[in-house]
Design a protein around this motif. Sequence first.
Motif, short mmCIF file in Angstrom:
data_model
loop_
_atom_site.label_atom_id
_atom_site.label_comp_id
_atom_site.label_asym_id
_atom_site.label_seq_id
_atom_site.Cartn_x
_atom_site.Cartn_y
_atom_site.Cartn_z
N ASP A 51 14.12 -45.48 -36.48
CA ASP A 51 12.84 -46.17 -36.57
C ASP A 51 12.36 -46.24 -38.02
O ASP A 51 11.24 -46.60 -38.29
CB ASP A 51 11.77 -45.48 -35.71
N LYS B 201 16.73 -45.92 -29.58
CA LYS B 201 16.80 -44.51 -29.22
C LYS B 201 18.10 -44.26 -28.49
O LYS B 201 18.46 -45.00 -27.58
CB LYS B 201 15.65 -44.12 -28.31
N THR C 88 1.78 -39.09 -17.57
CA THR C 88 2.41 -39.82 -18.68
C THR C 88 3.66 -39.08 -19.10
O THR C 88 3.76 -37.85 -18.94
CB THR C 88 1.43 -40.00 -19.87
N LEU C 89 4.64 -39.79 -19.60
CA LEU C 89 5.83 -39.15 -20.17
C LEU C 89 6.44 -40.06 -21.23
O LEU C 89 6.13 -41.25 -21.26
CB LEU C 89 6.84 -38.76 -19.10
N THR C 90 7.25 -39.48 -22.08
CA THR C 90 7.81 -40.29 -23.17
C THR C 90 8.83 -41.28 -22.62
O THR C 90 9.40 -41.08 -21.54
CB THR C 90 8.52 -39.41 -24.21
N GLU C 91 9.06 -42.31 -23.39
CA GLU C 91 10.02 -43.33 -22.95
C GLU C 91 11.45 -42.78 -22.87
O GLU C 91 12.28 -43.32 -22.15
CB GLU C 91 9.96 -44.57 -23.84
N ILE C 92 11.71 -41.72 -23.60
CA ILE C 92 13.06 -41.14 -23.55
C ILE C 92 13.30 -40.52 -22.17
O ILE C 92 14.35 -40.74 -21.56
CB ILE C 92 13.22 -40.09 -24.67
N ARG D 268 1.31 -45.22 -24.48
CA ARG D 268 1.15 -44.70 -23.11
C ARG D 268 -0.17 -43.96 -22.90
O ARG D 268 -0.68 -43.93 -21.80
CB ARG D 268 2.32 -43.79 -22.75
N ARG D 269 -0.69 -43.37 -23.94
CA ARG D 269 -1.92 -42.60 -23.77
C ARG D 269 -3.17 -43.50 -23.77
O ARG D 269 -4.23 -43.08 -23.36
CB ARG D 269 -2.04 -41.55 -24.87
N TYR E 222 5.07 -46.47 -26.34
CA TYR E 222 4.37 -46.10 -27.56
C TYR E 222 2.86 -45.93 -27.35
O TYR E 222 2.23 -45.05 -27.90
CB TYR E 222 4.65 -47.17 -28.63
#
Lengths: 242, 325
Positions: free
Chosen positions: A109, A96, A66-70, A58-59, A56
């Motif tokens: 969520d 998710k 960086t990449l999404t947790e998915i 990450r930035r 959440y």
Amino acid sequence: MAAGRAFVGIDAGSTAAKLVRFDGRRVVRSRMVPARDWHSLVGTVRPREAVCTTGYFRRKVPHHLTLTEISAARLGVARSFPDAEVIIDLGGQDTKVTDLRNLTLQMNDRCSAGTGAFLEQAARYFGMSVEGLSRMAERARDRVDINSTCSVFAQSEMISMLERGARREEVAAGLHHALARRIAELVPDAERIVAIGGVARNRSMLFALGAILGRRLRVPPEPQMVNALGAALHAVAHSSQS
Amino acid sequence: MAGITALVPPELIYAAGWRPLDINNWIPGSDARPRSKLCAWTASWREAILGGELKLDALVVVAGGDCHNALADGQVAARNVGRTHYFFYPFDGDAGYMEGQLRALEGFLGEGLRGERAHDRAMRALEEVAAAKRLGLRLEALRSAGRADPGSTFDALISFSDLEGDPARFGGKVERLIDASRDFRGTEGPGVALIGVPPIYRDFHRACAEAGLRVVFDELPYEFLRLGGHDLRSLARSYSTYTFARPVEFRLGLLKRELSRRKVRGIIHYAQFTCHHLLEDGLLREELDLPMLTVQGDLPGRTPAQVRLRLEAFGELLGAGKGAI
């Protein structure tokens, strides 16, 4: 890939921050701290290490990639279960579900009823940890039915059941089942389902979810570290591309 | 000014000498927080009408072919509007029934396509709307080919339900967007379709672009453009094919054709929180056979972080941008 270079994945999640250091072949270190202490993980990163962040926040964490947790989950799970069809990421604040066969995502969520926060709230009522609540549920011979889909109402239902004489173990089992039922609504039918995230360490939860889905869920070692591992693997892949 | 709660043939409203106002179109730009709601779209316009912020001379409620939230909120809102008419699309696509509905609407509005006095004005209005829609289709084709900005194109296309109260002026605005597209540098990323009701978030297309997703098809605005006619009978034939009012199989037919034509690689299915269209999600996933992301929106405003995360993850899964894996 640079010889001797290490790759760091940091999963800056909403409840915990995790770091995985990967030397290109294996995990050489993993560490988890409360989310607010993510700075302490960054302090351990060495100058030549490639850092990929996910989660959440990450930035906010200094990073090269960086990449999404998915996507991180997809990479991290593939290391233990390359044939996985569905990933259920059972997080503290959301759940998710990724169907890897057709690349579709579902998330819960909107409220805490389908997340780890639901169990945390109940554990607080009993004055114990979430792990303690899980162990208590394992001792149950039966379970009560908790029908409320809202976690606040579920807690009221739980209290009134205890007042009517229900056993604590049976109520704990009912709570795990209620959460599992909510999560199961998001999960498509599949043979090979992998559960990750902090809640995947909860045996009562896995038992309830597996029973509802009619499948034995696969769980990688250290399921809460999978996204950080996936981020580190992304750094490795990016390094070999560049 | 005649308020419309969903698509009502604007050709007929202009031809009758009225100006239509799609009472949904102001909502994404607002910070509306309706007190009692299921769907924030319908509850927002209901509150605005009851509170006097939206002043209408007449209200046309789409009672058949839109949702029951709109019908219920429309009846509540009608208490603060002088005249209200209930408009029904045919579920079975019966063009004769549709023509009857158009005649009833014509009667409600006073004058329509008939009568000597009204004839010239009506013909002029029909031609202006048709000309604007031709421009809209050109803009839509440019956008689908990656030669026009998806965000500003969507903003224009969604306004084809009422043509912003002046079809000739609105047509000029669309023409300027077409001209401006010559300077557009193009977009990258996998082409995706946005299906379902329009997002309630004002910057949703920008959020898609930032996630590396290139929207090449907007389902509902395409319906606004696609339908039309030059007289009552042709309007009836055309509007009886409005997919949102027809069985889902009929809608799927159009979607399959358009998604294939535009080489779409993924679908974003948008639905409002508590919207009945969400119940169609499984069917759409099964039938459309493309990666699909379902997004549920609630209150108007900027696209929330959780929704942006989903868009970004979907972009990564489809192989878009730097995060491609």
